[in-house]
Scaffold this motif. Structure first.
Motif, PDB file in Angstrom:
ATOM      1  N   SER A  54      13.616   5.158 -11.037  1.00  0.00           N
ATOM      2  CA  SER A  54      14.773   4.357 -10.614  1.00  0.00           C
ATOM      3  C   SER A  54      14.485   3.686  -9.281  1.00  0.00           C
ATOM      4  O   SER A  54      15.358   3.567  -8.428  1.00  0.00           O
ATOM      5  N   GLY A  55      13.234   3.259  -9.109  1.00  0.00           N
ATOM      6  CA  GLY A  55      12.867   2.520  -7.898  1.00  0.00           C
ATOM      7  C   GLY A  55      13.095   3.364  -6.658  1.00  0.00           C
ATOM      8  O   GLY A  55      12.749   4.550  -6.623  1.00  0.00           O
ATOM      9  N   TRP A  56      13.725   2.774  -5.652  1.00  0.00           N
ATOM     10  CA  TRP A  56      13.957   3.481  -4.393  1.00  0.00           C
ATOM     11  C   TRP A  56      15.130   4.457  -4.506  1.00  0.00           C
ATOM     12  O   TRP A  56      15.331   5.274  -3.622  1.00  0.00           O
ATOM     13  N   ARG A  57      15.929   4.309  -5.557  1.00  0.00           N
ATOM     14  CA  ARG A  57      17.115   5.169  -5.679  1.00  0.00           C
ATOM     15  C   ARG A  57      16.734   6.528  -6.255  1.00  0.00           C
ATOM     16  O   ARG A  57      15.885   6.607  -7.156  1.00  0.00           O
TER      17      ARG A  57
ATOM     18  N   GLY B 213      16.185  12.382  -2.336  1.00  0.00           N
ATOM     19  CA  GLY B 213      14.759  12.129  -2.115  1.00  0.00           C
ATOM     20  C   GLY B 213      13.952  11.931  -3.386  1.00  0.00           C
ATOM     21  O   GLY B 213      14.474  12.020  -4.499  1.00  0.00           O
ATOM     22  N   GLN B 214      12.662  11.655  -3.176  1.00  0.00           N
ATOM     23  CA  GLN B 214      11.708  11.502  -4.286  1.00  0.00           C
ATOM     24  C   GLN B 214      10.416  12.208  -3.874  1.00  0.00           C
ATOM     25  O   GLN B 214       9.948  12.031  -2.741  1.00  0.00           O
ATOM     26  N   SER B 215       9.845  12.966  -4.806  1.00  0.00           N
ATOM     27  CA  SER B 215       8.676  13.786  -4.473  1.00  0.00           C
ATOM     28  C   SER B 215       7.496  12.933  -3.996  1.00  0.00           C
ATOM     29  O   SER B 215       7.344  11.786  -4.409  1.00  0.00           O
TER      30      SER B 215
ATOM     31  N   ARG C 144       0.018   3.093 -10.714  1.00  0.00           N
ATOM     32  CA  ARG C 144       0.989   2.909  -9.610  1.00  0.00           C
ATOM     33  C   ARG C 144       1.155   4.234  -8.854  1.00  0.00           C
ATOM     34  O   ARG C 144       0.165   4.724  -8.309  1.00  0.00           O
ATOM     35  N   ASP C 145       2.356   4.844  -8.838  1.00  0.00           N
ATOM     36  CA  ASP C 145       2.548   6.077  -8.048  1.00  0.00           C
ATOM     37  C   ASP C 145       1.432   7.074  -8.352  1.00  0.00           C
ATOM     38  O   ASP C 145       1.129   7.307  -9.529  1.00  0.00           O
ATOM     39  N   MET C 146       0.885   7.671  -7.315  1.00  0.00           N
ATOM     40  CA  MET C 146      -0.287   8.525  -7.563  1.00  0.00           C
ATOM     41  C   MET C 146      -0.438   9.668  -6.571  1.00  0.00           C
ATOM     42  O   MET C 146       0.143   9.685  -5.491  1.00  0.00           O
TER      43      MET C 146
ATOM     44  N   ILE D  73      13.165  10.311   1.578  1.00  0.00           N
ATOM     45  CA  ILE D  73      14.437   9.613   1.395  1.00  0.00           C
ATOM     46  C   ILE D  73      14.139   8.171   1.778  1.00  0.00           C
ATOM     47  O   ILE D  73      13.835   7.884   2.942  1.00  0.00           O
ATOM     48  N   TRP D  74      14.111   7.290   0.798  1.00  0.00           N
ATOM     49  CA  TRP D  74      13.777   5.890   1.065  1.00  0.00           C
ATOM     50  C   TRP D  74      14.970   5.160   1.664  1.00  0.00           C
ATOM     51  O   TRP D  74      16.114   5.415   1.279  1.00  0.00           O
ATOM     52  N   ARG D  75      14.691   4.254   2.582  1.00  0.00           N
ATOM     53  CA  ARG D  75      15.737   3.373   3.136  1.00  0.00           C
ATOM     54  C   ARG D  75      15.219   1.948   2.978  1.00  0.00           C
ATOM     55  O   ARG D  75      14.744   1.350   3.963  1.00  0.00           O
TER      56      ARG D  75
ATOM     57  N   ILE E 177       0.876  -1.181   0.000  1.00  0.00           N
ATOM     58  CA  ILE E 177       0.000   0.000   0.000  1.00  0.00           C
ATOM     59  C   ILE E 177       0.903   1.217   0.000  1.00  0.00           C
ATOM     60  O   ILE E 177       1.671   1.414   0.943  1.00  0.00           O
ATOM     61  N   GLU E 178       0.846   1.994  -1.077  1.00  0.00           N
ATOM     62  CA  GLU E 178       1.788   3.103  -1.201  1.00  0.00           C
ATOM     63  C   GLU E 178       1.097   4.427  -1.517  1.00  0.00           C
ATOM     64  O   GLU E 178       0.039   4.456  -2.137  1.00  0.00           O
ATOM     65  N   ARG E 179       1.758   5.498  -1.111  1.00  0.00           N
ATOM     66  CA  ARG E 179       1.394   6.879  -1.479  1.00  0.00           C
ATOM     67  C   ARG E 179      -0.074   7.227  -1.204  1.00  0.00           C
ATOM     68  O   ARG E 179      -0.771   7.759  -2.075  1.00  0.00           O
ATOM     69  N   PRO E 180      -0.593   6.915  -0.015  1.00  0.00           N
ATOM     70  CA  PRO E 180      -1.989   7.251   0.287  1.00  0.00           C
ATOM     71  C   PRO E 180      -2.214   8.768   0.277  1.00  0.00           C
ATOM     72  O   PRO E 180      -1.373   9.521   0.767  1.00  0.00           O
TER      73      PRO E 180
ATOM     74  N   ASN F  85       7.509   9.149 -15.950  1.00  0.00           N
ATOM     75  CA  ASN F  85       7.366   9.949 -14.729  1.00  0.00           C
ATOM     76  C   ASN F  85       6.729   9.135 -13.613  1.00  0.00           C
ATOM     77  O   ASN F  85       5.817   8.347 -13.842  1.00  0.00           O
ATOM     78  N   GLU F  86       7.201   9.386 -12.403  1.00  0.00           N
ATOM     79  CA  GLU F  86       6.651   8.768 -11.194  1.00  0.00           C
ATOM     80  C   GLU F  86       6.472   9.834 -10.134  1.00  0.00           C
ATOM     81  O   GLU F  86       6.869  10.983 -10.327  1.00  0.00           O
ATOM     82  N   ALA F  87       5.964   9.425  -8.975  1.00  0.00           N
ATOM     83  CA  ALA F  87       5.926  10.270  -7.780  1.00  0.00           C
ATOM     84  C   ALA F  87       5.281  11.636  -8.031  1.00  0.00           C
ATOM     85  O   ALA F  87       5.832  12.674  -7.675  1.00  0.00           O
TER      86      ALA F  87
ATOM     87  N   GLY G  99       4.488  -9.114  -6.407  1.00  0.00           N
ATOM     88  CA  GLY G  99       5.457  -8.060  -6.708  1.00  0.00           C
ATOM     89  C   GLY G  99       4.725  -6.775  -7.052  1.00  0.00           C
ATOM     90  O   GLY G  99       3.801  -6.373  -6.341  1.00  0.00           O
ATOM     91  N   TYR G 100       5.102  -6.158  -8.179  1.00  0.00           N
ATOM     92  CA  TYR G 100       4.455  -4.908  -8.590  1.00  0.00           C
ATOM     93  C   TYR G 100       3.604  -5.110  -9.848  1.00  0.00           C
ATOM     94  O   TYR G 100       3.373  -4.181 -10.600  1.00  0.00           O
ATOM     95  N   LYS G 101       3.161  -6.369 -10.070  1.00  0.00           N
ATOM     96  CA  LYS G 101       2.451  -6.708 -11.306  1.00  0.00           C
ATOM     97  C   LYS G 101       1.019  -6.180 -11.363  1.00  0.00           C
ATOM     98  O   LYS G 101       0.514  -5.826 -12.423  1.00  0.00           O
TER      99      LYS G 101
HETATM  100  C1  GAL Z   1       9.468   3.933  -6.598  1.00  0.00           C
HETATM  101  C2  GAL Z   1       8.100   4.475  -6.243  1.00  0.00           C
HETATM  102  C3  GAL Z   1       7.816   4.046  -4.833  1.00  0.00           C
HETATM  103  C4  GAL Z   1       7.857   2.531  -4.790  1.00  0.00           C
HETATM  104  C5  GAL Z   1       9.198   2.026  -5.303  1.00  0.00           C
HETATM  105  C6  GAL Z   1       9.265   0.516  -5.350  1.00  0.00           C
HETATM  106  O1  GAL Z   1       9.846   4.324  -7.866  1.00  0.00           O
HETATM  107  O2  GAL Z   1       8.070   5.859  -6.361  1.00  0.00           O
HETATM  108  O3  GAL Z   1       6.570   4.561  -4.421  1.00  0.00           O
HETATM  109  O4  GAL Z   1       6.838   2.009  -5.585  1.00  0.00           O
HETATM  110  O5  GAL Z   1       9.457   2.540  -6.582  1.00  0.00           O
HETATM  111  O6  GAL Z   1      10.461   0.088  -5.939  1.00  0.00           O
END
Ligand code: GAL
Length: 398
Positions: A297-300, A340-342, A228-230, A361-363, A122-125, A277-279, A148-150
Motif C-alpha cells: 500500500s505504498g507509503w501507507r 510502520g513498515q518492516s 524493488r523492496d529488498m 513510519i513514512w512521512r 535509492i531505497e532500502r540499502p 509482499n514487500e519490505a 517513477g518506479y518503472k
Molecule cells: C513502499 C515501499 C517503499 C517505497 C514506497 C514508494 O511500498 O516499501 O520502500 O518504495 O512504497 O511508494
C-alpha cells in the motif's frame, strides 16, 4: 507586630510557592530523565550524537568488529525527499542506542549518465561483509531518474571500509533467461509458449495457479526480473541471498548471490506468487528462517506478515501477523503495523538469538521527518511475536 506578622506571612507564602514550583520542576525533570533514559522510544524523534534526528530510512544494520553500522536512505524535507538527493547515510554505534553520524556512505552522482544520479530513487540499502574478499557490499533498490518506479532495478556498490565511501558498480534486473528452482513442469512449459507468443492450451492453463502472475514473470524472463523492496541475508555458510519484490511486487524472489556477493547466480526461487509482499526482512533462529514482510500500500501502513522455512530457498509457510498492541501515538495496532513498515531484523552480536525488528513510519509529505520503530522480537512455538512498547530497555529483552 502586625507588620512583622504580615512580612512573615509573605515570606511563608513565597516559600510555599517556591517549594511547589521546585517540586513540580523536579517531578517533571525526573519524568523527562526517565523518558530519555529509555533505550528505545519507538515513533519518537531519535537524535544522533549531534542532536539531529537520525536520517537512515528503510535501513539495515551491519555488525563488524564490535561496532554496529546503520545504513539508510538519507531523506530531505518535503515530498522531494522521497528521491535520492544525497545518498545513503551511515551511523555507527557500539550499543545500539547512541548513534554517531558517520556521514554519507554512498553519494548520489552529479553525472546525468549515472544510474545513481541525483534525483534517482535509492531505497532500502543493505550492507554485508564478504570475508573472502574483505569488501563491504551494499545492495539497494534503484529507480532511474524521471521514470517513477518503472525501472525496478537493484544496484550494488562496494567499499573497503564499513562507513565507505562506497563505489557504485552497476544496476540490473536479476536472473535474465533463467528459470527458478521451484518452477513446475507445467509453468515452465507455459512460459516457453508465452515467450513464443503462443496461446496456452486450456489443459495446460488449468494446471497453473496464478497464471496472470506467471505471465508477468514470462514478460520479464528475457530482460531480467523486476527487483524493488529488498534485503540481503548472509547465511551460516557465508552464502548471501537477496530477497526482493519482483513481478510487479506480486512475488518475492530469494536469489543466491555469487561468492563475492556482487552478482546473481541464476539460482533462485519464487516465494508465494501473487502473495503481494514487500519490505522483506530475514532472521534465522533455532533452526528456522523467518521472513517479515508487509502488504502493498505504498507509503501507507498495512498489516505485517510473517513466513517460516527450514531452508532459505523455501518452501515458506505463511504464519499469522506477528504484531500485537497499539501505538498510542497514532492508535494503530496490528492492522496497520503501529503505523510502520518492516525494514530489517537485527540480531545482537553480543546476545545471539536476540533480535530487534526495525520498521519505518513514512512521512512522504515531509520525508525527512520519517520515524523509526524498533521493537524486540519474541520467538515462541516457531513464530515471531512483536509487541508494541511505548519505550523499552535493551536489558529488558523477554
Ligand atoms: C513502499 C515501499 C517503499 C517505497 C514506497 C514508494 O511500498 O516499501 O520502500 O518504495 O512504497 O511508494
Amino acid at each position: 507586630m502586625t507588620k512583622m506578622f504580615r512580612q512573615y506571612r509573605i515570606v511563608a507564602n513565597i516559600s510555599v510557592i517556591l517549594v511547589f514550583v521546585f517540586s513540580t520542576l523536579l517531578v517533571k525533570a525526573k519524568e523527562q530523565a526517565s523518558k530519555q533514559k529509555a533505550d528505545f522510544n519507538p515513533g519518537k524523534i531519535w537524535h544522533d550524537n549531534n542532536g539531529v534526528h537520525i536520517n537512515a530510512h528503510g535501513g539495515g544494520v551491519l555488525h563488524h568488529k564490535g561496532q554496529y553500522y546503520w545504513f539508510g536512505e538519507h531523506k530531505i524535507a518535503g515530498s522531494e525527499g522521497n528521491k535520492a538527493h544525497v545518498g545513503v547515510h551511515v551511523y555507527s554505534s557500539s550499543n545500539l542506542t547512541s548513534w554517531k553520524d558517520a556521514g554519507i556512505a554512498l553519494k548520489v552522482s552529479d553525472d546525468p549518465s549515472s544510474d545513481i544520479v541525483k534525483g534517482s530513487v535509492i531505497e532500502r540499502p543493505k550492507v554485508v561483509y564478504n570475508k573472502q574478499t574483505g569488501k563491504f557490499v551494499m545492495w539497494f533498490h534503484l529507480e532511474l531518474k524521471g521514470q517513477g518506479y518503472k525501472a525496478a532495478r537493484t544496484g550494488v556498490a562496494v567499499s573497503d571500509k564499513p562507513t565507505g565511501p562506497y563505489l557504485f558498480i552497476k544496476s540490473l534486473r536479476p536472473n535474465a533467461k533463467t528459470y527458478p528452482m521451484n518452477i513446475s513442469k507445467a509453468e515452465k512449459q507455459a512460459v516457453g509458449l508465452l515467450l513464443k507468443g503462443q496461446e496456452l492450451p486450456e489443459t495446460l492453463a488449468s494446471n497453473i495457479d496464478n497464471l496472470a502472475v506467471l505471465k508477468v514473470f514470462a514478460r520479464d524472463f528475457s530482460g531480467g526480473q523486476m527487483a524493488r523492496d529488498m534485503t540481503v541475508y548472509v547465511d551460516k555458510d557465508d552464502k548471501a541471498y537477496q530477497v526482493y519484490s519482483s513481478e510487479e511486487n506480486l512475488t518475492l524472489h530469494v536469489s543466491l548471490l555469487s561468492d563475492d556477493y556482487l552478482s546473481h547466480t541464476g539460482i533462485y526461487t519464487r516465494l508465494h506468487p501473487g502473495g503481494r509482499n514487500e519490505a522483506p526482512a530475514v532472521a534465522y533462529h533455532q533452526g528456522k528462517y523467518y521472513l517479515l514482510t508487509s502488504g502493498l500500500s505504498g507509503w501507507r501502513p498495512n498489516p505485517a506478515r510473517q513466513y517460516v522455512a527450514e531452508q532459505i530457498m523455501g518452501p515458506w509457510k505463511k504464519l499469522s501477523n506477528p504484531t500485537t498492541g497499539v501505538n498510542a501515538q497514532n492508535n494503530f495496532g496490528p492492522e496497520k503495523t503501529f503505523g510502520g513498515q518492516s525494514t530489517f531484523l537485527l540480531e545482537r552480536y553480543d546476545q545471539p538469538g536476540q533480535f530487534i525488528a526495525m520498521f519505518d513510519i513514512w512521512r512522504p509529505k515531509n520525508a525527512i521527518d520519517g520515524r523509526y520503530i524498533w521493537l524486540p522480537v519474541e520467538f515462541k512455538n516457531g513464530a515471531m511475536f512483536i509487541k508494541w512498547q511505548e519505550n523499552w530497555q535493551l536489558n529488558a529483552f523477554e
